[in-house]
Scaffold this active site. Structure first.
Site, PDB file in Angstrom:
ATOM      1  N   ARG A 189       0.932  -1.004  -0.065  1.00 16.87           N
ATOM      2  CA  ARG A 189      -0.044  -0.068   0.059  1.00 16.87           C
ATOM      3  C   ARG A 189       1.162   1.187   0.193  1.00 16.87           C
ATOM      4  O   ARG A 189       2.041   1.113   0.473  1.00 16.87           O
ATOM      5  CB  ARG A 189      -1.138   0.071   1.240  1.00 16.87           C
ATOM      6  CG  ARG A 189      -1.996  -1.224   1.152  1.00 16.87           C
ATOM      7  CD  ARG A 189      -2.916  -0.532   0.163  1.00 16.87           C
ATOM      8  NE  ARG A 189      -4.188  -1.487   0.069  1.00 16.87           N
ATOM      9  CZ  ARG A 189      -4.215  -2.533  -0.661  1.00 16.87           C
ATOM     10  NH1 ARG A 189      -3.471  -2.896  -1.454  1.00 16.87           N
ATOM     11  NH2 ARG A 189      -5.365  -3.218  -0.642  1.00 16.87           N
TER      12      ARG A 189
ATOM     13  N   GLU B 160      -4.273   7.413  -4.737  1.00 12.93           N
ATOM     14  CA  GLU B 160      -4.379   6.833  -6.021  1.00 12.93           C
ATOM     15  C   GLU B 160      -5.494   7.596  -6.660  1.00 12.93           C
ATOM     16  O   GLU B 160      -6.517   7.076  -6.417  1.00 12.93           O
ATOM     17  CB  GLU B 160      -4.494   5.308  -5.812  1.00 12.93           C
ATOM     18  CG  GLU B 160      -3.136   4.493  -5.373  1.00 12.93           C
ATOM     19  CD  GLU B 160      -3.397   3.074  -5.039  1.00 12.93           C
ATOM     20  OE1 GLU B 160      -4.508   2.549  -5.429  1.00 12.93           O
ATOM     21  OE2 GLU B 160      -2.560   2.471  -4.724  1.00 12.93           O
TER      22      GLU B 160
ATOM     23  N   HIS C 108      -2.165   0.622  -9.669  1.00 17.49           N
ATOM     24  CA  HIS C 108      -2.829  -0.354  -8.797  1.00 17.49           C
ATOM     25  C   HIS C 108      -3.323  -1.485  -9.730  1.00 17.49           C
ATOM     26  O   HIS C 108      -4.538  -1.777  -9.801  1.00 17.49           O
ATOM     27  CB  HIS C 108      -3.847   0.314  -7.873  1.00 17.49           C
ATOM     28  CG  HIS C 108      -4.088  -0.590  -6.681  1.00 17.49           C
ATOM     29  ND1 HIS C 108      -4.465  -0.153  -5.432  1.00 17.49           N
ATOM     30  CD2 HIS C 108      -3.968  -1.995  -6.538  1.00 17.49           C
ATOM     31  CE1 HIS C 108      -4.398  -1.197  -4.626  1.00 17.49           C
ATOM     32  NE2 HIS C 108      -4.110  -2.212  -5.144  1.00 17.49           N
TER      33      HIS C 108
END
Lengths: 366, 326
Positions: free
Chosen positions: A282, A311, A330
């Site tokens: 993360r 993000e 991601h």
């Protein structure tokens, strides 16, 4: 007869206006004993709240896994009339963080039994709070590991061998000759330090071994000797030792209070100036300001990140402008194969929880 | 003694040729003259030169150059591929040809896997989206294809192909291979590889087709329309051999029509491609500019091997890696 009880509950939850549906339910009573687990009649299916079907949510193939088990309502349709739809919903299927699970939403879902997350990370969920409402939380461990380990290796290799820069040069309209100075760093036989040797970290070690990499790892607990020998991994009780010796530092931890900011100025300064940081955990595991400074000053060679915080990053974030940073948005589990497995696991978890059974992957608070 | 060192002709020391660290490996054994300096006065410099050190195809070894090097004993190539050299012709002048097998294998296998993974998981597109000034949210539809447990078909199971198989095994890939000759059972078992005597079978079953052959008359145009049509529409072609192993026009058509999913190429013909070549405009093509051995670690090993070969040949001894014509 569980089916009959379920039918009565369903009838209570439904709005009074659906008289025609009630008639169907009454007819169903006659053949209820013939109903099989997998052939639930359309009206008996519980309702699940999702983000949406479409490019920004669930692909059709993914929705097709949910539909035999749940009536689906999109968040947009739900918001048209939360008072009407809310009480029906027993499952919330959470994909890529949507719909956002916050108290205001949960307050509209009095019948909710489960928040079923797609993905193994649940740092975005306040599990104790959700549990306090009588709602279970489930995730999808295991099925995400292959694809996530693959993206970790993809980032490591692309960064080491300058694949993005190479492609850009190769296709640039101004390129007239093959550049001689696009030099990368060697992956084979280098040292890979894995921080977080869970299911994903272990698969990364297996992949690194295929490249004859020397594998170091740091974990809350040590793995068995057999596990270590199978991938040729050496335990580093002190993470500092791993940082000092690694050519590639791979972050594969989950995000907890203990791992927030795990990699900051001090850790980066311990790394070799020729080393690369790869993050598939993360964004918050890394102190991004410290990372920017380390990359600008040459404290480390490069970073390759599938995750950032937030993000996406703000468009003026310094990480976006650094030549020695590779970022993917991601995509750790972004293959159809893995996405379908994740949705299946979400559905299995949600079906069990809605029935009051033990869900295969219930997340218990510590 | 400084006076006793033989002379070697190279391209140049600098960004377009040998890095300083690479030149430092040569200098203890040879006086170096760059091609540019040589051309100032070929009649003066030519007769001194006993070794030609060939890096990234420069200096170009052609009859006009060889004619100016009457004392030449060896053309020492940096790299294992020697398709750019007319070995029988060079040998006919009494000059040996050497290459650098083995030391290139790790880095080349690594680039093969890097291309396979980058193509499968859309790393280049992902990075471009991630850094694009116009990006406001994470895209949900950047879907790649699964690498783990997929089928990797390796065409050319030499030193490099075998190392690729080893790396694929780490991803639990099913490994198929096609080669002029079959490997030993032990070799196959060590990497879990299955021999496909008929290359067509490999093409039909593979999710990733990896080309790791050398370029010969037999492998020129090895992958053309028919081979591409046998591949799965979800398959990816990866080339770390030579551009001419693939019929590039056939490849363009196959990529445009969806006959195959994508291609990832470290090599093309020519290099670089003309700027208007259709391959450059296709969204499902990843190209790197022949960086297969571009790490300092490997480059230094290659130069050391070139020097060892050249030193032996100049002394009239057997060079470790002399290339004999078939």
């Amino acid at each position: 007869m569980a089916c009959l009880c379920y039918l009565r509950c369903v009838r209570k939850l439904w709005a009074p206006a659906q008289a025609s549906q009630r008639l169907k339910v009454a007819n169903l009573h006659r053949s209820v004993h013939q109903l099989q687990h997998k052939k639930v009649m359309a009206e008996e299916k519980p309702w699940a709240l999702i983000s949406e079907v479409g490019e920004q949510g669930y692909l059709e193939e993914m929705a097709d896994i949910i539909k035999p088990h749940f009536h689906i309502i999109s968040h947009k349709d739900f918001q048209q009339n939360p008072q009407l739809h809310g009480p029906k919903i027993q499952a919330l299927l959470l994909w890529n963080g949507f719909p956002v699970v916050e108290p205001s939403l949960l307050g509209l879902l009095p019948s909710l039994k489960v928040v079923a997350n797609g993905g193994v990370g649940i740092d975005h969920l306040d599990v104790p709070y959700i549990n306090s409402l009588g709602v279970k939380v489930t995730n999808t461990p295991g099925v995400v590991s292959n694809a996530t380990a693959d993206i970790g290796m993809a980032l490591l290799l692309a960064s080491a061998r300058k694949v993005v820069e190479g492609h850009q040069v190769a296709v640039d309209p101004k390129t007239t000759h093959i550049p001689q100075c696009l030099m990368g760093v060697e992956v084979s036989e280098s040292t890979l330090g894995i921080i977080g040797m869970g299911h994903i970290g272990y698969k990364i070690a297996q992949r690194g071994k295929g490249f004859d990499m020397k594998i170091l790892y740091h974990n809350r607990s040590r793995r068995s000797v057999e596990d270590e020998q199978a991938v040729g991994a050496t335990y580093c009780e002190n993470m500092d030792d791993l940082l000092k010796e690694s050519d590639f530092v791979m972050l594969a931890v989950n995000l907890t209070p203990e791992t927030t900011g795990l990699i900051s100025h001090r850790q980066l300064s311990l790394m070799k100036p020729t080393a690369t940081l790869v993050n598939v955990s993360r964004g918050l595991v890394v102190d991004q300001d410290a990372l920017v400074k380390a990359l600008q000053s040459g404290t480390i060679r490069a970073a390759a990140l599938d995750v950032t915080y937030p993000e996406p990053l703000p468009r003026d974030h310094p990480l976006l402008g650094l030549p020695n940073v590779l970022i993917t948005p991601h995509v750790g589990t972004n293959t159809l194969t893995t996405s379908l497995k994740m949705v299946q696991q979400m559905v299995d978890n949600a079906v069990a929880a809605v029935k009051g059974l033990t869900a295969p992957n219930e997340v218990k608070p510590k």
